[in-house]
Design a protein around this motif. Structure first.
Motif, PDB file in Angstrom:
ATOM      1  N   CYS A  34      -2.056  -7.688   4.958  1.00 32.54           N
ATOM      2  CA  CYS A  34      -0.753  -7.878   4.311  1.00 32.54           C
ATOM      3  C   CYS A  34       0.317  -7.008   4.943  1.00 32.54           C
ATOM      4  O   CYS A  34       1.493  -7.339   4.908  1.00 32.54           O
ATOM      5  CB  CYS A  34      -0.858  -7.561   2.822  1.00 32.54           C
ATOM      6  SG  CYS A  34      -1.964  -8.661   1.940  1.00 32.54           S
ATOM      7  N   LYS A  35      -0.075  -5.894   5.515  1.00 36.36           N
ATOM      8  CA  LYS A  35       0.879  -4.977   6.127  1.00 36.36           C
ATOM      9  C   LYS A  35       1.524  -5.594   7.363  1.00 36.36           C
ATOM     10  O   LYS A  35       2.701  -5.361   7.641  1.00 36.36           O
ATOM     11  CB  LYS A  35       0.172  -3.672   6.500  1.00 36.36           C
ATOM     12  CG  LYS A  35       1.075  -2.607   7.074  1.00 36.36           C
ATOM     13  CD  LYS A  35       0.279  -1.352   7.344  1.00 36.36           C
ATOM     14  CE  LYS A  35       1.154  -0.293   7.982  1.00 36.36           C
ATOM     15  NZ  LYS A  35       0.374   0.893   8.300  1.00 36.36           N
ATOM     16  N   GLY A  50       4.836  -7.464   7.182  1.00 37.13           N
ATOM     17  CA  GLY A  50       6.011  -6.723   6.739  1.00 37.13           C
ATOM     18  C   GLY A  50       6.259  -6.828   5.256  1.00 37.13           C
ATOM     19  O   GLY A  50       7.257  -6.331   4.751  1.00 37.13           O
ATOM     20  N   CYS A  51       5.363  -7.482   4.550  1.00 38.07           N
ATOM     21  CA  CYS A  51       5.565  -7.665   3.110  1.00 38.07           C
ATOM     22  C   CYS A  51       5.173  -6.436   2.298  1.00 38.07           C
ATOM     23  O   CYS A  51       5.781  -6.147   1.281  1.00 38.07           O
ATOM     24  CB  CYS A  51       4.743  -8.846   2.605  1.00 38.07           C
ATOM     25  SG  CYS A  51       5.256 -10.409   3.311  1.00 38.07           S
ATOM     26  N   HIS A  52       4.117  -5.734   2.747  1.00 41.32           N
ATOM     27  CA  HIS A  52       3.592  -4.636   1.953  1.00 41.32           C
ATOM     28  C   HIS A  52       3.216  -3.478   2.862  1.00 41.32           C
ATOM     29  O   HIS A  52       2.529  -3.661   3.856  1.00 41.32           O
ATOM     30  CB  HIS A  52       2.387  -5.106   1.134  1.00 41.32           C
ATOM     31  CG  HIS A  52       2.749  -6.274   0.265  1.00 41.32           C
ATOM     32  ND1 HIS A  52       3.442  -6.134  -0.906  1.00 41.32           N
ATOM     33  CD2 HIS A  52       2.573  -7.603   0.424  1.00 41.32           C
ATOM     34  CE1 HIS A  52       3.657  -7.317  -1.433  1.00 41.32           C
ATOM     35  NE2 HIS A  52       3.143  -8.232  -0.641  1.00 41.32           N
ATOM     36  N   ALA A  53       3.661  -2.299   2.506  1.00 42.80           N
ATOM     37  CA  ALA A  53       3.509  -1.142   3.385  1.00 42.80           C
ATOM     38  C   ALA A  53       2.131  -0.501   3.353  1.00 42.80           C
ATOM     39  O   ALA A  53       1.770   0.217   4.263  1.00 42.80           O
ATOM     40  CB  ALA A  53       4.557  -0.087   3.034  1.00 42.80           C
ATOM     41  N   ASN A 102      -3.892  -8.978  -3.120  1.00 44.51           N
ATOM     42  CA  ASN A 102      -2.869  -7.951  -3.000  1.00 44.51           C
ATOM     43  C   ASN A 102      -2.288  -7.661  -4.387  1.00 44.51           C
ATOM     44  O   ASN A 102      -1.584  -8.497  -4.953  1.00 44.51           O
ATOM     45  CB  ASN A 102      -1.768  -8.452  -2.051  1.00 44.51           C
ATOM     46  CG  ASN A 102      -0.732  -7.409  -1.760  1.00 44.51           C
ATOM     47  OD1 ASN A 102      -1.027  -6.232  -1.725  1.00 44.51           O
ATOM     48  ND2 ASN A 102       0.499  -7.842  -1.544  1.00 44.51           N
ATOM     49  N   ASN A 113       9.848  -5.042  -3.943  1.00 48.39           N
ATOM     50  CA  ASN A 113      10.131  -4.128  -2.831  1.00 48.39           C
ATOM     51  C   ASN A 113       8.859  -3.873  -2.033  1.00 48.39           C
ATOM     52  O   ASN A 113       7.753  -4.038  -2.533  1.00 48.39           O
ATOM     53  CB  ASN A 113      10.672  -2.786  -3.353  1.00 48.39           C
ATOM     54  CG  ASN A 113      12.045  -2.923  -3.943  1.00 48.39           C
ATOM     55  OD1 ASN A 113      12.868  -3.694  -3.465  1.00 48.39           O
ATOM     56  ND2 ASN A 113      12.306  -2.187  -5.011  1.00 48.39           N
ATOM     57  N   ASP A 114       9.028  -3.429  -0.799  1.00 45.39           N
ATOM     58  CA  ASP A 114       7.922  -3.067   0.081  1.00 45.39           C
ATOM     59  C   ASP A 114       7.513  -1.638  -0.270  1.00 45.39           C
ATOM     60  O   ASP A 114       8.060  -0.683   0.251  1.00 45.39           O
ATOM     61  CB  ASP A 114       8.394  -3.170   1.527  1.00 45.39           C
ATOM     62  CG  ASP A 114       7.321  -2.817   2.521  1.00 45.39           C
ATOM     63  OD1 ASP A 114       6.163  -2.670   2.125  1.00 45.39           O
ATOM     64  OD2 ASP A 114       7.653  -2.684   3.706  1.00 45.39           O
ATOM     65  N   ASP A 115       6.554  -1.496  -1.190  1.00 47.48           N
ATOM     66  CA  ASP A 115       6.151  -0.186  -1.686  1.00 47.48           C
ATOM     67  C   ASP A 115       4.808   0.241  -1.103  1.00 47.48           C
ATOM     68  O   ASP A 115       3.879  -0.555  -1.024  1.00 47.48           O
ATOM     69  CB  ASP A 115       6.009  -0.195  -3.207  1.00 47.48           C
ATOM     70  CG  ASP A 115       7.322  -0.421  -3.914  1.00 47.48           C
ATOM     71  OD1 ASP A 115       7.287  -1.056  -4.970  1.00 47.48           O
ATOM     72  OD2 ASP A 115       8.366   0.032  -3.417  1.00 47.48           O
ATOM     73  N   SER A 116       4.684   1.511  -0.769  1.00 49.36           N
ATOM     74  CA  SER A 116       3.421   2.016  -0.218  1.00 49.36           C
ATOM     75  C   SER A 116       2.344   2.166  -1.278  1.00 49.36           C
ATOM     76  O   SER A 116       1.180   2.349  -0.952  1.00 49.36           O
ATOM     77  CB  SER A 116       3.661   3.360   0.478  1.00 49.36           C
ATOM     78  OG  SER A 116       4.129   4.311  -0.453  1.00 49.36           O
ATOM     79  N   GLU A 148       1.464  -0.224  -3.408  1.00 43.67           N
ATOM     80  CA  GLU A 148       0.842  -1.501  -3.694  1.00 43.67           C
ATOM     81  C   GLU A 148      -0.451  -1.565  -2.898  1.00 43.67           C
ATOM     82  O   GLU A 148      -0.538  -1.034  -1.800  1.00 43.67           O
ATOM     83  CB  GLU A 148       1.796  -2.638  -3.339  1.00 43.67           C
ATOM     84  CG  GLU A 148       3.038  -2.577  -4.217  1.00 43.67           C
ATOM     85  CD  GLU A 148       4.072  -3.624  -3.895  1.00 43.67           C
ATOM     86  OE1 GLU A 148       4.077  -4.149  -2.767  1.00 43.67           O
ATOM     87  OE2 GLU A 148       4.880  -3.909  -4.782  1.00 43.67           O
TER      88      GLU A 148
END
Length: 182
Positions: free
Chosen positions: A7-8, A11-14, A147, A154-157, A159
Motif C-alpha cells: 500500500c505504501k 502513495g496512499c499510505h505511509a 489496510n 490523510n496519508d498517516d504513518s 495506519e
C-alpha cells in the motif's frame, strides 16, 4: 503479488507492512473451509483481519487477486473468476494494460469495521464469490492485502496494513471427491 512496498508504493499510505494487523484468508465450500478446489466450482473467499495494535483504526480497505501457481511472477495468469454480487463498497477491477496485470476485488471507499470501534480487537471481514478455474489448471494462489485506517482521508504513518498468500491445490480429476464437501 509480493510487492515489498504494498500500500505504501501507491502513495496512499505511509506505513509499512506490520503484524499490528493480523490477516487470514479462507477458501470455503458450502460452509466447509478447504485447501483444495474442483475446477469450475463456486467458492466463498473470506478475507478477515484483526487490529492487534493500540492505534484506533475504525475503517479498512482490501484487495484480493487469484493467479495460477504458488509464487509471484512478472506476468501472472489470472485464475478463476470473481463473481457478482459484490459486497457494498467493493467491486471487481479487471487487469489494465500498463497499470496492473491481475484482476482484483477491492474496496471503492473506506469500509467500516465489522466489529469494534477501531481499537485493539476490532475485526474486519468481507466475503466474495470466486469460481474456480477449469479442471487441469493446477495450483492457484490468492494474494491479498488488508489496510486498516483511521478514516481521516490523510496519508498517516499510523495506519496499518498486512498481506497474506494462500495457496490451494486442485483435486485430481476422477479422485472420487464428494462435491458437497470440497
Amino acid at each position: 503479488l509480493g510487492n515489498p512496498e504494498g500500500c505504501k508504493s501507491s502513495g496512499c499510505h505511509a506505513s509499512a507492512v506490520t503484524t499490528a494487523i493480523g490477516v487470514t484468508l479462507e477458501v470455503d465450500s458450502a460452509g466447509v473451509p478447504t485447501t483444495h478446489y474442483k475446477g469450475g466450482m463456486l467458492y466463498t473467499i473470506k478475507l478477515s483481519g484483526i487490529n492487534n495494535g493500540t492505534t484506533s483504526l475504525p475503517k479498512y480497505g482490501l484487495q484480493i487477486g487469484a493467479i495460477k501457481g504458488s509464487v509471484a511472477v512478472t506476468t501472472p495468469v489470472n485464475a478463476g473468476t470473481w463473481t457478482a454480487p459484490f459486497p457494498t463498497t467493493t467491486h471487481y477491477a479487471a487487469p489494465q494494460a500498463g497499470n496492473f496485470v491481475v484482476g482484483v476485488v477491492e474496496q471503492t471507499a473506506p469500509i467500516a469495521a465489522t466489529t469494534g470501534t477501531g481499537g485493539t480487537g476490532t475485526t474486519y471481514t468481507k466475503t466474495f464469490n470466486w469460481t474456480a478455474p477449469v479442471a487441469g489448471t493446477g495450483t492457484v494462489s490468492f494474494w491479498a492485502v488488508l489496510n486498516a485506517v483511521n478514516g481521516n482521508n490523510n496519508d498517516d504513518s499510523n495506519e496499518h496494513w498486512n498481506t497474506i498468500l494462500q495457496v490451494i491445490t486442485e483435486w485430481p480429476v476422477g479422485a472420487g471427491i464428494d462435491e458437497a464437501a470440497v
